[in-house]
Design a protein around this motif. Structure first.
Motif, PDB file in Angstrom:
ATOM      1  N   PRO A 293       0.814  -1.224   0.000  1.00 27.56           N
ATOM      2  CA  PRO A 293       0.000   0.000   0.000  1.00 27.56           C
ATOM      3  C   PRO A 293       0.842   1.266   0.000  1.00 27.56           C
ATOM      4  O   PRO A 293       0.453   2.268  -0.605  1.00 27.56           O
ATOM      5  CB  PRO A 293      -0.822  -0.141   1.296  1.00 27.56           C
ATOM      6  N   GLU A 297       0.582   4.740  -2.245  1.00 30.13           N
ATOM      7  CA  GLU A 297       0.316   6.013  -1.583  1.00 30.13           C
ATOM      8  C   GLU A 297       1.480   6.995  -1.730  1.00 30.13           C
ATOM      9  O   GLU A 297       1.273   8.182  -1.988  1.00 30.13           O
ATOM     10  CB  GLU A 297       0.041   5.761  -0.099  1.00 30.13           C
ATOM     11  N   ARG A 298       2.706   6.520  -1.549  1.00 32.94           N
ATOM     12  CA  ARG A 298       3.860   7.413  -1.478  1.00 32.94           C
ATOM     13  C   ARG A 298       4.838   7.247  -2.632  1.00 32.94           C
ATOM     14  O   ARG A 298       5.841   7.954  -2.689  1.00 32.94           O
ATOM     15  CB  ARG A 298       4.584   7.211  -0.148  1.00 32.94           C
TER      16      ARG A 298
END
Length: 430
Positions: A293, A297-298
């Motif tokens: 994840p 996200e990053r």
């Protein structure tokens, strides 16, 4: 509408004349010096100086040929694919770089195109402008010049001294030539692009080799995907699924004991709660192994830094990627770095490691190094072979430098286009 169409034809014709003049000038002004420089630099290879001069001149030749490829596609709609072999990871070595360029058949096709383009580019580049200039000369200059001098001027001089015929005929022929030159100019320019396409496109042997490589890569990718699916199925069966079955049995048994032995039922429910937490952790780890994840996200920067923080040795991370890659490429890059860092922890005996990720020339380069014992061999382990298969699915490459005693440096590259640029790159220590 007819007036607008004629204006558009005139505009396109004038632009074509300018483009043709640019090509004609470059065919000689750049072609001749570049040809001389390339031939001399190759001839000087036995003297040593050519080892450094030849790659520079051949790179300039490729840049000039790439400009023609771009113009052929943008100006005439004639695609000319890039035929060059991928740059090796150790191309900074002058001898390796020289061999990479000289052993590529596309290099010699570029040189052949350079020779052919000198006369062809000059002739086809000048032709649209010459047709237009001679047409204008026939309408506005030739009739009156012929009345003044007996010698005349330009392509209409035989008609210029024939009285009224010497006025009407050049004007009519000049108007016809001008009218023809504007719509015909783009076709002449396209003819030049087709010549470039014939000489600068990949050869049939190169295409056949490329098809063979893609077939092998596809087979390896399918095998790797099947193995990954089996691993996920095995992890689910042996881990989370087994815990969930045990959890269901404990809850059912607790329901039966609830009235007869509440304390035993309470213990079973406590075990069930603990088992559910462990199953959830295993499911999260499994999902993280498929696509973390934090990667979504990053991005690659944040995911690699988070990975470095979880390792039992210090890992220095430097990332200079001004944007986001496509999700499959980003995932492949992340897992390649993760697998290499896992090898560092398991096998290298290193005290520290480092990761450098950068984007340059439409390629994403990842360098993973450590100060361990060295001796890493891609052929001796399944981990590096898996990385090679993962990268090969995206036309990526991997090069390993690992002398006995260390250090080990693994350079991995992926063709990659970026989007969503960031304001600035970052680096630091994880």
């Amino acid at each position: 509408m007819d007036g607008d169409r004629r204006a558009e034809i005139a505009r396109v014709g004038l632009v074509t004349c300018l483009r043709g003049l640019v090509q004609a000038v470059l065919a000689l002004a750049v072609g001749i010096p570049l040809f001389v420089m390339t031939v001399l630099s190759i001839a000087f290879i036995p003297l040593g100086v050519g080892v450094f001069l030849a790659p520079a001149s051949l790179s300039a030749l490729r840049s000039f040929a790439n400009i023609q490829r771009m113009w052929a596609a943008e100006w005439s709609g004639v695609p000319v694919p890039l035929p060059y072999r991928p740059e090796p990871a150790n191309a900074h070595n002058p001898f390796r770089r020289l061999w990479w360029m000289l052993s590529d058949p596309a290099t010699w096709r570029d040189l052949l195109w350079l020779v052919v383009n000198m006369p062809v580019g000059l002739a086809l580049g000048l032709l649209p402008a010459c047709l237009l200039v001679y047409g204008v000369e026939g309408m506005f200059v030739a009739p009156w010049l012929g009345q003044i001098t007996a010698y005349g001027w330009g392509p209409f001089w035989p008609l210029e001294a024939w009285g009224i015929v010497g006025v009407v005929a050049p004007v009519a022929l000049g108007a016809l030539l001008t009218a023809v030159s504007l719509p015909v100019g783009p076709w002449i320019l396209k003819g030049h692009a087709l010549v470039a396409q014939a000489l600068l496109s990949p050869a049939r042997t190169a295409l056949a080799e490329r098809v063979r490589e893609l077939t092998e890569t596809r087979t390896e990718t399918v095998d790797a995907s099947a193995a990954e699916l089996r691993r996920i199925e095995r992890d689910l069966h042996d881990g989370a699924q087994a815990r969930l079955v045990a959890l269901s049995m404990n809850i059912g048994l607790a329901e039966q004991l609830m009235k007869q032995d509440p304390e035993a039922a309470q213990e079973l429910l406590a075990e069930a709660r603990s088992a559910s937490g462990q199953a959830l952790t295993e499911l999260r780890d499994l999902v993280r192994g498929i696509h973390p994840p934090v990667l979504a996200e990053r991005g690659l920067d944040g995911a690699v830094r988070a990975l470095a923080l979880s390792l039992p040795l210090p890992v220095e991370v430097g990332v200079d990627v001004p944007g986001r890659a496509e999700a499959p490429v980003e995932s492949a890059a992340y897992f390649a770095v993760a697998e290499m860092l896992a090898n560092v922890v398991k096998h290298s005996g290193a005290g520290r490691a480092w990761v450098r990720i950068e984007h340059a020339g439409d390629r994403l380069r990842m360098i993973v190094g450590d100060d361990g014992v060295g001796g890493a061999d891609p052929a001796s382990g399944s981990g590096m072979r898996g990385i090679e298969r993962r990268l090969a699915a995206f036309d990526g490459t991997m090069a390993v430098t690992s002398p006995s005693g260390g250090p080990t440096v693994v350079t991995m590259e992926l063709p990659c286009a970026l989007s969503s640029p960031k304001t600035s790159p970052s680096s630091g220590t994880g």
